[in-house]
Design an enzyme around this catalytic site. Structure first.
Site, PDB file in Angstrom:
ATOM      1  N   LYS A   1      48.360  22.184  47.278  1.00  0.00           N
ATOM      2  CA  LYS A   1      47.608  21.960  48.517  1.00  0.00           C
ATOM      3  C   LYS A   1      46.181  21.600  48.115  1.00  0.00           C
ATOM      4  O   LYS A   1      45.382  22.458  47.780  1.00  0.00           O
ATOM      5  CB  LYS A   1      47.578  23.202  49.421  1.00  0.00           C
TER       6      LYS A   1
ATOM      7  N   GLY B   1      46.666  20.449  54.182  1.00  0.00           N
ATOM      8  CA  GLY B   1      46.407  21.438  55.228  1.00  0.00           C
ATOM      9  C   GLY B   1      45.096  22.132  54.972  1.00  0.00           C
ATOM     10  O   GLY B   1      44.419  21.870  53.964  1.00  0.00           O
ATOM     11  N   ASP B   2      44.727  23.009  55.881  1.00  0.00           N
ATOM     12  CA  ASP B   2      43.490  23.762  55.676  1.00  0.00           C
ATOM     13  C   ASP B   2      43.808  25.157  55.135  1.00  0.00           C
ATOM     14  O   ASP B   2      44.978  25.532  54.977  1.00  0.00           O
ATOM     15  CB  ASP B   2      42.647  23.810  56.954  1.00  0.00           C
ATOM     16  N   GLY B   3      42.760  25.898  54.870  1.00  0.00           N
ATOM     17  CA  GLY B   3      42.937  27.213  54.266  1.00  0.00           C
ATOM     18  C   GLY B   3      43.631  28.207  55.177  1.00  0.00           C
ATOM     19  O   GLY B   3      44.575  28.880  54.767  1.00  0.00           O
TER      20      GLY B   3
ATOM     21  N   GLY C   1      45.587  27.658  57.647  1.00  0.00           N
ATOM     22  CA  GLY C   1      46.951  27.268  57.997  1.00  0.00           C
ATOM     23  C   GLY C   1      47.857  27.260  56.768  1.00  0.00           C
ATOM     24  O   GLY C   1      48.323  28.315  56.305  1.00  0.00           O
ATOM     25  N   VAL C   2      48.072  26.073  56.218  1.00  0.00           N
ATOM     26  CA  VAL C   2      48.977  25.913  55.072  1.00  0.00           C
ATOM     27  C   VAL C   2      48.558  26.802  53.893  1.00  0.00           C
ATOM     28  O   VAL C   2      49.404  27.401  53.218  1.00  0.00           O
ATOM     29  CB  VAL C   2      49.019  24.420  54.656  1.00  0.00           C
ATOM     30  N   GLY C   3      47.253  26.915  53.665  1.00  0.00           N
ATOM     31  CA  GLY C   3      46.770  27.727  52.534  1.00  0.00           C
ATOM     32  C   GLY C   3      47.259  29.160  52.635  1.00  0.00           C
ATOM     33  O   GLY C   3      47.722  29.751  51.646  1.00  0.00           O
TER      34      GLY C   3
ATOM     35  N   GLU D   1      39.770  30.653  39.824  1.00  0.00           N
ATOM     36  CA  GLU D   1      38.623  29.970  39.191  1.00  0.00           C
ATOM     37  C   GLU D   1      37.603  29.784  40.303  1.00  0.00           C
ATOM     38  O   GLU D   1      37.789  28.944  41.189  1.00  0.00           O
ATOM     39  CB  GLU D   1      39.040  28.598  38.647  1.00  0.00           C
TER      40      GLU D   1
ATOM     41  N   CYS E   1      30.919  24.090  39.530  1.00  0.00           N
ATOM     42  CA  CYS E   1      30.893  25.554  39.431  1.00  0.00           C
ATOM     43  C   CYS E   1      30.163  25.999  38.167  1.00  0.00           C
ATOM     44  O   CYS E   1      29.602  27.082  38.127  1.00  0.00           O
ATOM     45  CB  CYS E   1      32.316  26.084  39.440  1.00  0.00           C
TER      46      CYS E   1
ATOM     47  N   GLU F   1      25.176  30.689  44.959  1.00  0.00           N
ATOM     48  CA  GLU F   1      25.578  29.382  44.453  1.00  0.00           C
ATOM     49  C   GLU F   1      25.203  28.357  45.517  1.00  0.00           C
ATOM     50  O   GLU F   1      25.684  28.421  46.644  1.00  0.00           O
ATOM     51  CB  GLU F   1      27.085  29.382  44.213  1.00  0.00           C
TER      52      GLU F   1
HETATM   53  P1  NAD Z   1      36.877  26.494  49.338  1.00  0.00           P
HETATM   54  O1  NAD Z   1      37.156  27.826  48.800  1.00  0.00           O
HETATM   55  O2  NAD Z   1      36.331  26.383  50.691  1.00  0.00           O
HETATM   56  O3  NAD Z   1      38.196  25.599  49.325  1.00  0.00           O
HETATM   57  C1  NAD Z   1      38.974  25.424  48.155  1.00  0.00           C
HETATM   58  C2  NAD Z   1      40.410  25.252  48.539  1.00  0.00           C
HETATM   59  O4  NAD Z   1      40.887  26.459  49.087  1.00  0.00           O
HETATM   60  C3  NAD Z   1      40.664  24.177  49.593  1.00  0.00           C
HETATM   61  O5  NAD Z   1      41.876  23.536  49.289  1.00  0.00           O
HETATM   62  C4  NAD Z   1      40.787  25.005  50.862  1.00  0.00           C
HETATM   63  O6  NAD Z   1      41.574  24.380  51.855  1.00  0.00           O
HETATM   64  C5  NAD Z   1      41.479  26.241  50.342  1.00  0.00           C
HETATM   65  N1  NAD Z   1      41.285  27.455  51.119  1.00  0.00           N
HETATM   66  C6  NAD Z   1      40.181  27.845  51.785  1.00  0.00           C
HETATM   67  N2  NAD Z   1      40.392  29.042  52.370  1.00  0.00           N
HETATM   68  C7  NAD Z   1      41.655  29.424  52.049  1.00  0.00           C
HETATM   69  C8  NAD Z   1      42.464  30.552  52.357  1.00  0.00           C
HETATM   70  N3  NAD Z   1      42.009  31.557  53.110  1.00  0.00           N
HETATM   71  N4  NAD Z   1      43.724  30.609  51.873  1.00  0.00           N
HETATM   72  C9  NAD Z   1      44.203  29.618  51.107  1.00  0.00           C
HETATM   73  N5  NAD Z   1      43.495  28.511  50.796  1.00  0.00           N
HETATM   74  C10 NAD Z   1      42.228  28.414  51.246  1.00  0.00           C
HETATM   75  O7  NAD Z   1      35.954  25.834  48.245  1.00  0.00           O
HETATM   76  P2  NAD Z   1      35.399  24.348  48.210  1.00  0.00           P
HETATM   77  O8  NAD Z   1      34.236  24.316  49.124  1.00  0.00           O
HETATM   78  O9  NAD Z   1      36.464  23.337  48.360  1.00  0.00           O
HETATM   79  O10 NAD Z   1      34.942  24.237  46.666  1.00  0.00           O
HETATM   80  C11 NAD Z   1      33.733  24.688  46.220  1.00  0.00           C
HETATM   81  C12 NAD Z   1      33.868  26.003  45.488  1.00  0.00           C
HETATM   82  O11 NAD Z   1      34.790  25.888  44.408  1.00  0.00           O
HETATM   83  C13 NAD Z   1      32.574  26.430  44.849  1.00  0.00           C
HETATM   84  O12 NAD Z   1      32.320  27.793  45.111  1.00  0.00           O
HETATM   85  C14 NAD Z   1      32.808  26.206  43.362  1.00  0.00           C
HETATM   86  O13 NAD Z   1      32.020  26.960  42.536  1.00  0.00           O
HETATM   87  C15 NAD Z   1      34.246  26.463  43.227  1.00  0.00           C
HETATM   88  N6  NAD Z   1      34.790  25.814  42.037  1.00  0.00           N
HETATM   89  C16 NAD Z   1      35.151  26.595  40.960  1.00  0.00           C
HETATM   90  C17 NAD Z   1      35.646  26.014  39.803  1.00  0.00           C
HETATM   91  C18 NAD Z   1      36.056  26.862  38.637  1.00  0.00           C
HETATM   92  O14 NAD Z   1      36.890  26.449  37.873  1.00  0.00           O
HETATM   93  N7  NAD Z   1      35.529  28.054  38.474  1.00  0.00           N
HETATM   94  C19 NAD Z   1      35.793  24.638  39.738  1.00  0.00           C
HETATM   95  C20 NAD Z   1      35.418  23.864  40.828  1.00  0.00           C
HETATM   96  C21 NAD Z   1      34.928  24.483  41.986  1.00  0.00           C
END
Ligand code: NAD
Length: 479
Positions: A174, A205-207, A209-211, A249, A282, A382
């Site tokens: 996803k 999908g979004d977090g 929902g599908v997440g 991560e 990150c 961050e």
């Molecule tokens: P986000 O957490 O908002 O979203 C990431 C993914 O998670 C998306 O696919 C989103 O749809 C999904 N998601 C969100 N809420 C969810 C839930 N409750 N259940 C399941 N899935 C869910 O993050 P973002 O804004 O897309 O990315 C930025 C963040 O990612 C930053 O904090 C960054 O530091 C981190 N990041 C970490 C690494 C690493 O390897 N440590 C690498 C890249 C980015």
């Protein structure tokens, strides 16, 4: 507008079962560039069922065949590099040249490292001379949910898919709803490479929902997640109900410790590294800790370097930085810059508002604060934008203390020409990675964090191990 409404499930592109349209916004123009579907529980369930059905066959496929499919995937990926660069650039705003080299390049780099690691990996190995009939078997965990962010989209997708495939897991990807186009192109590549049906599935999908469905589903054995600490927490709780393995991560707040004997390019390198990908990494070195003796000179230099960084649309060629990904991030970054000013940090470059010449697009001014103290919001949170905080220090002990005084622990950086000090400090920093004097970590090195930066390790042999169970067998017969 590009219409990309279908999902890749069980080796076919299929329509959603009741999902709703979602516009992907081009952050350079604020205009929609594609329409996708945010899937439903039924879509997620169908993908899990396909992955579950494919698992026994894929797990028992000889590893040489799995590796051969990854090698085929690399060929397909390389032949479509330009298409991939365009997709990434338009949906998340990476300038096209940077997308071609760094964003697309990261994918092929990781896949090649997995092939190498897999060829050398012993999936069945003896315990030791003291127990000649014991074997340790490394076997696929099962069905894996892979959830990725938008900031380095192909980097993340290949780190997860490559490792899962080599290990013998089947999977449901996803991708972020902000950057689905590159992942859908990747699904086409998986199909062209010839992976058996059901091994790889993609549902948008979004977090919430599908997440949520994919991270709580009883038929999913593990979750590999990259994204925010906020989502990481929710996913861990959701997965706990079925006691799944969860690899995370998450975010970072890296320190870049510049000692007074650092090489002459250290400050410039640190500022440019911070600005790369418009600060949306990150592992960004977002806190530059500078030893007092060279602090004033470093501040002057950082200001000049930040002012030399140009901003422009993702479609333009050149070495500028692009917009940030969306309005939400833009607003968050503006608030944090304002907080920096309000809490008394000294703004020496950039600031709030769009850069000169822009009245549209999520562009941010390359910003540097001096005289930051580590308790300020800009040193703790961050920011995920092109904003650097400079913090003075006096002694090595103080530098280590400030660097470690954060909930994160992803990557730290040290600049000094004293090798003994570099090695010593690298051992005291509480982070999954430390880079000394601008040297990047080698091919196949593990990527991952400590503390609230997560617990997984991606890339190379460690990345593959994240998708493997360890099985201990005694009484192994001589063959
Ligand atoms: P986000 O957490 O908002 O979203 C990431 C993914 O998670 C998306 O696919 C989103 O749809 C999904 N998601 C969100 N809420 C969810 C839930 N409750 N259940 C399941 N899935 C869910 O993050 P973002 O804004 O897309 O990315 C930025 C963040 O990612 C930053 O904090 C960054 O530091 C981190 N990041 C970490 C690494 C690493 O390897 N440590 C690498 C890249 C980015």
């Amino acid at each position: 507008m590009l219409e990309k409404r279908e999902f890749y499930i069980n080796g076919e592109w299929v329509a959603s079962q009741g999902g709703k349209d979602h516009h992907v916004i081009d952050p350079s123009t604020e205009e929609p560039c594609a329409v996708i579907t945010l899937g439903t529980e039924a879509d997620a369930n169908a993908a899990v069922a396909a992955a579950k059905a494919a698992f026994p066959g894929w797990m028992s496929t000889p590893v040489e065949e799995r590796i051969a499919l990854i090698e085929k995937l690399i060929q397909v990926y390389e032949s479509k590099g330009e298409e991939m660069a365009q997709a990434i650039s338009v949906e998340m705003g990476a300038p096209i040249d940077m997308a071609r080299t760094q964003q697309v390049g990261a994918g092929v780099y990781h896949l090649k490292n997995f092939v190498k690691a897999a060829k050398d990996f012993q999936f069945i190995k003896p315990l030791g001379d003291h127990a000649p009939n014991d074997r340790i078997i490394h076997e696929a965990v099962g069905v894996a949910t892979l959830i990725t962010p938008w900031n380095w989209p192909m980097n993340q997708v290949t780190l997860k898919v490559g490792a899962a495939a080599v290990a013998g897991c089947t999977m449901i990807l996803k991708p972020s709803e902000e950057s689905p186009l590159d992942a859908m192109l990747f699904a086409e590549m998986m199909d062209e490479a010839g992976f058996p049906k059901g091994v790889f599935n993609l549902v948008n999908g979004d977090g919430v929902g599908v997440g949520t469905v994919l991270t709580g589903h009883p038929d999913v054995d593990m979750v590999s997640f990259t994204g925010s600490s906020r989502a990481g927490r929710l996913i861990s709780k959701n997965a706990a109900e079925t006691l799944k393995r969860v690899h995370l991560e998450l975010g970072g707040k890296g320190a870049n410790i510049v000692f007074d004997d650092a090489d002459e390019k250290a400050v410039k390198r640190g500022v440019l590294h911070m600005m790369n990908n418009t600060g949306q990494s990150c592992n960004a070195p977002s806190r530059m800790l500078v030893q007092r003796g060279i602090y004033d000179k470093a501040v002057e230099e950082a200001q000049a370097v930040a002012e030399s960084v140009t901003v422009g649309p993702a479609s333009a060629e050149g070495r500028h930085i692009g917009p940030v990904v969306n309005e939400l991030q833009w607003n968050k970054i503006q608030d944090l810059i304002q907080k920096g000013i309000d809490e008394g940090a000294r703004l020496i470059a950039g600031g709030t508002g769009r850069p000169e010449g822009f009245n549209k697009g999520f562009y941010v001014r390359p910003t540097v604060f001096a005289d930051v103290n580590n308790d300020m919001t800009i040193a703790r949170e961050e920011i995920f934008g092109p904003v650097l905080s400079m913090i003075p220090f006096d002694t090595e002990e103080e530098a280590v203390q400030i660097a470690n005084d954060t909930v994160y622990g992803l990557t730290n950086y040290v600049q000094t020409q004293d090798g003994g000090r570099a090695n010593r400090v690298s051992q005291q920093l509480r982070s999954g990675m430390v880079e000394l004097n601008g040297q990047s970590r080698g091919a196949g090195a593990p990527f991952g964090g400590m503390k609230q930066s997560g617990n997984g390790r991606e890339g190379g042999v460690w990345g593959i191990e994240d998708f493997l169970e360890v099985k201990s067998v005694s009484g192994w017969a001589a063959e």
